[in-house]
Scaffold this motif. Structure first.
Motif, PDB file in Angstrom:
ATOM      1  N   MET A  75       0.830  -1.198   0.000  1.00  0.00           N
ATOM      2  CA  MET A  75       0.000   0.000   0.000  1.00  0.00           C
ATOM      3  C   MET A  75       0.861   1.243   0.000  1.00  0.00           C
ATOM      4  N   THR A  76       0.225   2.372  -0.281  1.00  0.00           N
ATOM      5  CA  THR A  76       0.845   3.692  -0.198  1.00  0.00           C
ATOM      6  C   THR A  76       0.198   4.388   0.994  1.00  0.00           C
ATOM      7  N   PRO A  77       0.855   4.395   2.151  1.00  0.00           N
ATOM      8  CA  PRO A  77       0.202   4.933   3.350  1.00  0.00           C
ATOM      9  C   PRO A  77       0.110   6.452   3.345  1.00  0.00           C
ATOM     10  N   GLU A  78      -0.968   6.936   3.937  1.00  0.00           N
ATOM     11  CA  GLU A  78      -1.199   8.358   4.150  1.00  0.00           C
ATOM     12  C   GLU A  78      -0.839   8.680   5.597  1.00  0.00           C
ATOM     13  N   ALA A  79      -0.703   9.958   5.913  1.00  0.00           N
ATOM     14  CA  ALA A  79      -0.492  10.371   7.298  1.00  0.00           C
ATOM     15  C   ALA A  79      -1.677   9.890   8.128  1.00  0.00           C
ATOM     16  N   GLY A  80      -1.396   9.292   9.276  1.00  0.00           N
ATOM     17  CA  GLY A  80      -2.448   8.794  10.159  1.00  0.00           C
ATOM     18  C   GLY A  80      -2.821   7.354   9.925  1.00  0.00           C
ATOM     19  N   GLU A  81      -2.241   6.720   8.925  1.00  0.00           N
ATOM     20  CA  GLU A  81      -2.585   5.329   8.611  1.00  0.00           C
ATOM     21  C   GLU A  81      -1.929   4.386   9.623  1.00  0.00           C
ATOM     22  N   LEU A  82      -2.717   3.449  10.155  1.00  0.00           N
ATOM     23  CA  LEU A  82      -2.216   2.366  10.997  1.00  0.00           C
ATOM     24  C   LEU A  82      -1.998   1.175  10.081  1.00  0.00           C
TER      25      LEU A  82
END
Length: 163
Positions: A106-113
């Motif tokens: 995945m490509t995580p965003e800020a705040g992603e767990l």
């Protein structure tokens, strides 16, 4: 009585609807295409969790997937979060989580767990980053990311929010 729609108009409408479905566009009444923003796919939520650091609380939502359900089965947890590459806070879990039905990465965003499957850890992203293979989505911080963004190490308690 309704008059039949000519074949060329049916084809135009069919093509416009197909383009709409494939490209995230809408059609106006004349069959021309009008660009519309494409919404991100909805991620269904499993439950709300509370993340507590030194008496301050952040709230997150876990996604409804096998990895997140396995993580939820471990709650409550107390973890020591460490800095990793300045954009995420990580901690080892007592075991690796299920990867059943998980995406390749995945490509995580800020705040992603997230769960990094090869290392078996929890990672909370403070800033976005590029695609990472074997990084699996667990959930998203709804409020209080700044509480989790403090430099590590720090103790983090994670528990279900009871309705």
């Amino acid at each position: 009585m309704n008059k039949p729609i000519p074949l060329h108009q049916r084809r135009r409408r069919t093509m416009a609807l197909l383009a709409s479905a494939l490209l995230g566009v809408a059609t106006c009444s004349y069959g021309s295409l009008v660009a519309q923003p494409v919404a991100a796919p909805a991620k269904y939520m499993l439950m709300k969790i509370r993340l507590t650091v030194d008496g301050q609380t952040a709230i997150a939502s876990l996604y409804d997937n096998a990895t997140a359900r396995d993580f939820a089965s471990m709650l409550p947890l107390i973890l020591t979060m460490e800095d990793y590459d300045s954009i995420e806070r990580v901690s080892n879990l007592s075991r690796k989580l299920s990867t059943q039905g998980a995406p390749a990465g995945m490509t995580p965003e800020a705040g992603e767990l997230t769960h990094y499957a090869p290392w078996g850890n929890l990672a909370i992203f403070i800033e976005p980053r590029s695609y990472s293979r074997s990084l699996l989505p667990l959930g998203k911080v709804d409020e209080g990311l700044s509480i989790l963004a403090r430099p590590g190490p720090y103790k983090l308690r994670i528990e279900r929010v009871t309705p």
